[in-house]
Design a protein around this motif. Structure first.
Motif, PDB file in Angstrom:
ATOM      1  N   THR A  43       0.151  -8.738   2.789  1.00  0.00           N
ATOM      2  CA  THR A  43      -1.040  -9.121   2.037  1.00  0.00           C
ATOM      3  C   THR A  43      -1.555  -7.926   1.250  1.00  0.00           C
ATOM      4  OG1 THR A  43      -2.469  -8.576   3.924  1.00  0.00           O
ATOM      5  CG2 THR A  43      -1.759 -10.874   3.709  1.00  0.00           C
ATOM      6  N   THR A  44      -2.291  -8.211   0.187  1.00  0.00           N
ATOM      7  CA  THR A  44      -2.885  -7.156  -0.614  1.00  0.00           C
ATOM      8  C   THR A  44      -4.111  -6.598   0.096  1.00  0.00           C
ATOM      9  OG1 THR A  44      -4.353  -8.642  -1.823  1.00  0.00           O
ATOM     10  CG2 THR A  44      -2.118  -8.325  -2.714  1.00  0.00           C
ATOM     11  N   VAL A  45      -4.566  -5.433  -0.351  1.00  0.00           N
ATOM     12  CA  VAL A  45      -5.768  -4.827   0.207  1.00  0.00           C
ATOM     13  C   VAL A  45      -6.971  -5.747   0.007  1.00  0.00           C
ATOM     14  CG1 VAL A  45      -7.379  -2.894  -0.010  1.00  0.00           C
ATOM     15  CG2 VAL A  45      -4.933  -2.460  -0.014  1.00  0.00           C
ATOM     16  N   ASP A  46      -7.053  -6.405  -1.130  1.00  0.00           N
ATOM     17  CA  ASP A  46      -8.178  -7.316  -1.391  1.00  0.00           C
ATOM     18  C   ASP A  46      -8.197  -8.467  -0.395  1.00  0.00           C
ATOM     19  OD1 ASP A  46      -9.236  -5.900  -3.568  1.00  0.00           O
ATOM     20  OD2 ASP A  46      -7.825  -6.836  -4.959  1.00  0.00           O
ATOM     21  N   VAL A  47      -7.025  -9.018  -0.099  1.00  0.00           N
ATOM     22  CA  VAL A  47      -6.938 -10.097   0.891  1.00  0.00           C
ATOM     23  C   VAL A  47      -7.302  -9.569   2.280  1.00  0.00           C
ATOM     24  CG1 VAL A  47      -5.358 -11.702   2.053  1.00  0.00           C
ATOM     25  CG2 VAL A  47      -5.260 -11.426  -0.439  1.00  0.00           C
ATOM     26  N   GLN A  48      -6.881  -8.366   2.597  1.00  0.00           N
ATOM     27  CA  GLN A  48      -7.221  -7.760   3.888  1.00  0.00           C
ATOM     28  C   GLN A  48      -8.736  -7.615   4.033  1.00  0.00           C
ATOM     29  OE1 GLN A  48      -4.970  -4.102   3.935  1.00  0.00           O
ATOM     30  NE2 GLN A  48      -2.995  -5.164   4.013  1.00  0.00           N
ATOM     31  N   ILE A  49      -9.394  -7.198   2.983  1.00  0.00           N
ATOM     32  CA  ILE A  49     -10.857  -7.040   3.013  1.00  0.00           C
ATOM     33  C   ILE A  49     -11.529  -8.401   3.208  1.00  0.00           C
ATOM     34  CG2 ILE A  49     -12.876  -6.465   1.589  1.00  0.00           C
ATOM     35  CD1 ILE A  49     -11.226  -4.117   0.460  1.00  0.00           C
ATOM     36  N   GLU A  50     -11.043  -9.412   2.508  1.00  0.00           N
ATOM     37  CA  GLU A  50     -11.594 -10.759   2.669  1.00  0.00           C
ATOM     38  C   GLU A  50     -11.429 -11.239   4.112  1.00  0.00           C
ATOM     39  OE1 GLU A  50      -9.759 -13.350  -0.147  1.00  0.00           O
ATOM     40  OE2 GLU A  50     -10.463 -12.204  -1.895  1.00  0.00           O
ATOM     41  N   LYS A  51     -10.298 -10.936   4.699  1.00  0.00           N
ATOM     42  CA  LYS A  51     -10.036 -11.346   6.083  1.00  0.00           C
ATOM     43  C   LYS A  51     -11.005 -10.652   7.046  1.00  0.00           C
ATOM     44  CE  LYS A  51      -5.754 -11.976   7.206  1.00  0.00           C
ATOM     45  NZ  LYS A  51      -4.326 -11.788   7.623  1.00  0.00           N
ATOM     46  N   LEU A 110      -7.652   1.657   4.034  1.00  0.00           N
ATOM     47  CA  LEU A 110      -6.615   0.662   4.309  1.00  0.00           C
ATOM     48  C   LEU A 110      -5.261   1.095   3.746  1.00  0.00           C
ATOM     49  CD1 LEU A 110      -8.644  -2.607   3.650  1.00  0.00           C
ATOM     50  CD2 LEU A 110      -7.724  -1.856   5.857  1.00  0.00           C
ATOM     51  N   LEU A 111      -5.287   1.760   2.592  1.00  0.00           N
ATOM     52  CA  LEU A 111      -4.037   2.233   1.996  1.00  0.00           C
ATOM     53  C   LEU A 111      -3.544   3.523   2.639  1.00  0.00           C
ATOM     54  CD1 LEU A 111      -4.785   1.482  -1.768  1.00  0.00           C
ATOM     55  CD2 LEU A 111      -3.019   0.402  -0.359  1.00  0.00           C
ATOM     56  N   ASP A 112      -4.465   4.274   3.225  1.00  0.00           N
ATOM     57  CA  ASP A 112      -4.112   5.548   3.867  1.00  0.00           C
ATOM     58  C   ASP A 112      -3.624   5.323   5.293  1.00  0.00           C
ATOM     59  OD1 ASP A 112      -3.932   8.277   4.526  1.00  0.00           O
ATOM     60  OD2 ASP A 112      -6.016   8.328   5.180  1.00  0.00           O
ATOM     61  N   ILE A 113      -4.400   4.591   6.075  1.00  0.00           N
ATOM     62  CA  ILE A 113      -4.108   4.409   7.507  1.00  0.00           C
ATOM     63  C   ILE A 113      -3.296   3.142   7.747  1.00  0.00           C
ATOM     64  CG2 ILE A 113      -5.127   4.199   9.814  1.00  0.00           C
ATOM     65  CD1 ILE A 113      -7.664   5.587   8.552  1.00  0.00           C
ATOM     66  N   GLY A 114      -3.659   2.080   7.038  1.00  0.00           N
ATOM     67  CA  GLY A 114      -2.954   0.811   7.186  1.00  0.00           C
ATOM     68  C   GLY A 114      -3.752  -0.210   7.975  1.00  0.00           C
ATOM     69  N   TYR A 115      -3.707  -1.435   7.520  1.00  0.00           N
ATOM     70  CA  TYR A 115      -4.452  -2.532   8.162  1.00  0.00           C
ATOM     71  C   TYR A 115      -3.988  -2.730   9.607  1.00  0.00           C
ATOM     72  CZ  TYR A 115      -6.359  -7.289   8.754  1.00  0.00           C
ATOM     73  OH  TYR A 115      -7.032  -8.393   9.205  1.00  0.00           O
ATOM     74  N   TYR A 116      -2.686  -2.760   9.788  1.00  0.00           N
ATOM     75  CA  TYR A 116      -2.157  -3.022  11.138  1.00  0.00           C
ATOM     76  C   TYR A 116      -2.555  -1.918  12.106  1.00  0.00           C
ATOM     77  CZ  TYR A 116       1.085  -4.041  14.926  1.00  0.00           C
ATOM     78  OH  TYR A 116       1.612  -4.311  16.159  1.00  0.00           O
ATOM     79  N   ARG A 117      -2.411  -0.659  11.681  1.00  0.00           N
ATOM     80  CA  ARG A 117      -2.748   0.460  12.566  1.00  0.00           C
ATOM     81  C   ARG A 117      -4.225   0.486  12.885  1.00  0.00           C
ATOM     82  NH1 ARG A 117      -0.512   4.518  14.848  1.00  0.00           N
ATOM     83  NH2 ARG A 117      -1.640   6.422  15.308  1.00  0.00           N
ATOM     84  N   LEU A 118      -5.067   0.199  11.898  1.00  0.00           N
ATOM     85  CA  LEU A 118      -6.505   0.165  12.164  1.00  0.00           C
ATOM     86  C   LEU A 118      -6.867  -0.931  13.156  1.00  0.00           C
ATOM     87  CD1 LEU A 118      -8.120   0.897   8.683  1.00  0.00           C
ATOM     88  CD2 LEU A 118      -8.303   2.282  10.755  1.00  0.00           C
ATOM     89  N   GLY A 119      -5.988  -1.924  13.274  1.00  0.00           N
ATOM     90  CA  GLY A 119      -6.234  -2.990  14.248  1.00  0.00           C
ATOM     91  C   GLY A 119      -6.373  -2.484  15.675  1.00  0.00           C
TER      92      GLY A 119
END
Length: 291
Positions: free
Chosen positions: A6-14, A33-42
């Motif tokens: 997913t794009t960063v924009d979609v990640q933010i919406e989620k 989100l682009l530095d650390i990553g959505y999955y890792r921040l999870g």
């Protein structure tokens, strides 16, 4: 497969749909989100999830997730420095005490009378042509001593990882010889030192590979010594590993032990006013804040 990129924009919406408060600028959120990553921040917003749909507890702030992430980063840097200090000291003690016991056998780590068969059957898999070639002093030793199958332990062990060194200790047959080493850390029973070393190898590897540290689970559990107690009597957390590290560090260098305690204090104290992070530090890391 159900997952897709997913794009960063979609990640933010989620995140917004799940109840996350974006209390910093959106561009900064995108940067994280682009530095650390959505999955890792999870791994760092997981403590704030309240149901199977991954919705967040009311009031969960993105800045708190980032604070927890950087607490973890700083904690890794601190711990790996002092575990590396232990690694050097343990290697030196292992070489000294075992080698002076078997003073006519500089390659005792290859001797079937000294080492268990389980260890010896694997030694050729790592002490091979590649090992000799890539390690300068080992290569030099074999050039100067072409009839030697192995180099003395004080040369060889310089190129062993912490985990490999600990395995050598584990597989020494004579427990009295192992005790000579464990006594250097005021530990009478070698299996207790073995447990602490295995634990700290695990922590060290987790740190080195950027693992999640604050919520680390130690399967085997850490042996308890008379001079420390674990938070909530739980021996499987990072708190237990830190207490074990502080214990052995006292017998390596009291200055380094005090230095480690001070660095941990300063790190945790930065979050004293952040009640959410403070509670995680108290619950997961066993640190007690003074009033």
């Amino acid at each position: 497969m159900g997952d897709k990129a997913t794009t960063v924009d979609v990640q933010i919406e989620k995140l917004l749909s799940r109840g996350m408060e974006l209390d910093i600028e959106v561009e900064k959120v995108k940067e994280h989100l682009l530095d650390i990553g959505y999955y890792r921040l999870g791994f760092y917003w997981y403590p704030f999830e309240v149901d199977a749909d991954h919705n967040f507890e009311k009031g969960t702030k993105f800045s708190t997730v980032i604070d927890l992430y950087y607490l973890d980063v700083d904690l890794r840097y601190i711990l790996i420095k002092y575990i590396n200090r232990l690694e050097l000291n343990f290697r030196t003690n292992l070489i000294y005490w075992v080698s002076t016991h078997y003073d006519n056998n500089p390659i005792w780590y290859t001797d079937a009378k000294i080492m268990s068969g389980d260890y010896l059957k694997d030694i050729k898999s790592h002490y091979n042509k590649n090992f000799k070639k890539k390690n300068l002093l080992i290569n030099k030793h074999h050039i100067n001593n072409p009839d030697d199958r192995f180099a003395p332990c004080w040369k060889t062990f310089e190129y062993y990882t912490f985990g490999s060194i600990v395995k050598v200790y584990e597989h020494i047959i004579d427990d009295d010889v192992r005790k000579k080493v464990s006594l250097q850390y005021n530990i009478k029973k070698p299996y207790k030192l073995q447990n602490i070393l295995d634990t700290l190898v695990f922590v060290r590897n987790s740190c080195a590979h950027s693992g999640v540290i604050y919520d680390l689970h130690i399967d085997e559990g850490v042996v308890e010594m008379s001079s420390y107690k674990f938070s909530n009597d739980y021996s499987h957390s990072l708190d237990a590993a830190i207490k074990a590290l502080l214990y052995v560090m006292e017998f390596i260098s009291l200055d380094r032990k005090n230095e480690l305690e001070l660095k941990l204090y300063k790190l945790f104290d930065k979050f004293k006013a952040n009640h959410t992070i403070k509670s995680i530090i108290e619950d997961k890391l066993g640190y007690t804040y003074s009033c």
